[in-house]
Write a protein that holds these residues in place. Sequence first.
Motif, short mmCIF file in Angstrom:
data_model
loop_
_atom_site.label_atom_id
_atom_site.label_comp_id
_atom_site.label_asym_id
_atom_site.label_seq_id
_atom_site.Cartn_x
_atom_site.Cartn_y
_atom_site.Cartn_z
N ARG A 97 -8.26 8.19 4.78
CA ARG A 97 -8.12 7.71 6.15
C ARG A 97 -8.29 8.87 7.11
NH1 ARG A 97 -2.83 4.52 7.19
NH2 ARG A 97 -2.21 6.12 8.63
N ASN A 99 -3.68 4.88 0.69
CA ASN A 99 -4.31 5.55 1.83
C ASN A 99 -4.01 7.04 1.75
OD1 ASN A 99 -5.63 3.62 3.67
ND2 ASN A 99 -3.60 2.68 3.82
N SER A 126 0.84 -1.19 0.00
CA SER A 126 0.00 0.00 0.00
C SER A 126 0.88 1.24 0.00
CB SER A 126 -0.96 0.01 1.20
OG SER A 126 -0.23 -0.06 2.42
N LEU A 151 -3.71 -0.64 -2.39
CA LEU A 151 -4.50 0.47 -1.86
C LEU A 151 -3.61 1.69 -1.66
CD1 LEU A 151 -7.21 1.44 -0.45
CD2 LEU A 151 -6.22 0.60 1.69
N GLY A 156 -10.42 8.50 -8.07
CA GLY A 156 -11.47 7.53 -8.37
C GLY A 156 -11.80 7.46 -9.85
N MET A 201 -9.71 13.15 -4.10
CA MET A 201 -10.20 11.77 -4.02
C MET A 201 -11.04 11.43 -5.26
SD MET A 201 -8.99 10.39 -1.30
CE MET A 201 -9.96 8.89 -1.35
N ASN A 233 -7.46 2.70 -6.60
CA ASN A 233 -8.11 2.20 -5.39
C ASN A 233 -7.58 3.02 -4.20
OD1 ASN A 233 -9.56 0.69 -3.54
ND2 ASN A 233 -8.01 -0.91 -3.40
N ALA A 234 -8.27 4.10 -3.88
CA ALA A 234 -7.82 5.02 -2.83
C ALA A 234 -8.88 5.12 -1.75
CB ALA A 234 -7.54 6.39 -3.42
N ARG A 235 -8.40 5.31 -0.52
CA ARG A 235 -9.31 5.46 0.63
C ARG A 235 -8.84 6.65 1.46
NH1 ARG A 235 -9.02 0.45 4.43
NH2 ARG A 235 -6.99 1.37 4.86
#
Length: 348
Positions: A328, A291, A259, A289, A319, A315, A324-326
């Motif tokens: 946090r 983060n 990640s 991923l 996308g 973000m 694949n980003a989240r």
Amino acid sequence: MMRKQNIRHLSLAQIQEVFEQMGEKSFRAKQVYEWLWLKQAPDFESMTNLSKPLRAALEENFDFPSIRIDATQHSTDGTIKSRFRLHDGHLVEGVLIPTSTRQTACVSSQVGCSLSCKFCATGFMDRKRNLEFDEIFDEVALINKQAIETSGKKLTNIVYMGMGEPLLNYRNVLKSIEKITSTDGLAMSPKRITVSTAGVAKMIQQLGDDQVKFNLALSLHAANDKKRSQIMPINETNNLKVLVDSLNYFYKATENEISFEYILFKDFNDSEKDADELIKIYRQVPVDLVNIIEYNPIDQARFQKPSPEATEAFMEYLGKNRVNARLRRSRGKDIDAACGQLANKATV
């Protein structure tokens, strides 16, 4: 006077050998070994199924420098930060981060840090020494007890993202994970453990050669060399091309999860151009991923957190480009327990 040996640095076979020399039955060695790792005794006195003379003999012949919780702080969001006192008086911090589905321990691997990242409170501290593998194990064991006491649930995850650069304490970090995942330790799956690095390419390759089973996170924070070198001096000797090559080597050798960690700084790395550079790096490595992390201000640094709108736009752009980003959300900000804030503050 000879310095006594740390008993936890002996294998079971070595302890059995010592007990034979002492005229003790070999099963006593197994009992001691269980107290050291499975039952996590804090001292010899706690080993209650051993005779008092045997406990006294162990005390006389061996060191048992376990760590203890010096102070704790509780966040309004349930996060618990602990300051641990080591046997020589040094202090490190660890954090329990609970959610509805996880109990995560964030642990330190060094007293201070030598990398001087410009956004991290620990980076403004001198590195005093590496933690021994048994000290890292103690951090995890004590945070696990906190998790059980506060939620009735054991730890589900461990991240080596506290104070220090784990890959500059390579041997002790790997040995601590060996003990944490062992059936005579905490029996945790290595797939539940993530080691985070600022980017020591040579040691990332070594992880591949050693066929480790845990996950790896790269603290990226800027996706071009000029910007990354401004905030992370390590980039001058471990640039992005070298890091991309080392991560691909690691993945080819292990197929373990990789990640990226990317802290957003206002007007520094939060533009569409920055996102494009991040996407370019993302496509060169089999990253599971990304983060995206909220910046947590510290007294020593000039950086600021972007507006919610700028964060949302960043973000959305990732996308749209199938990254694949989240995002946090930071936990424990009110007690300086969030990402980049660990610094052994006297107010703990």
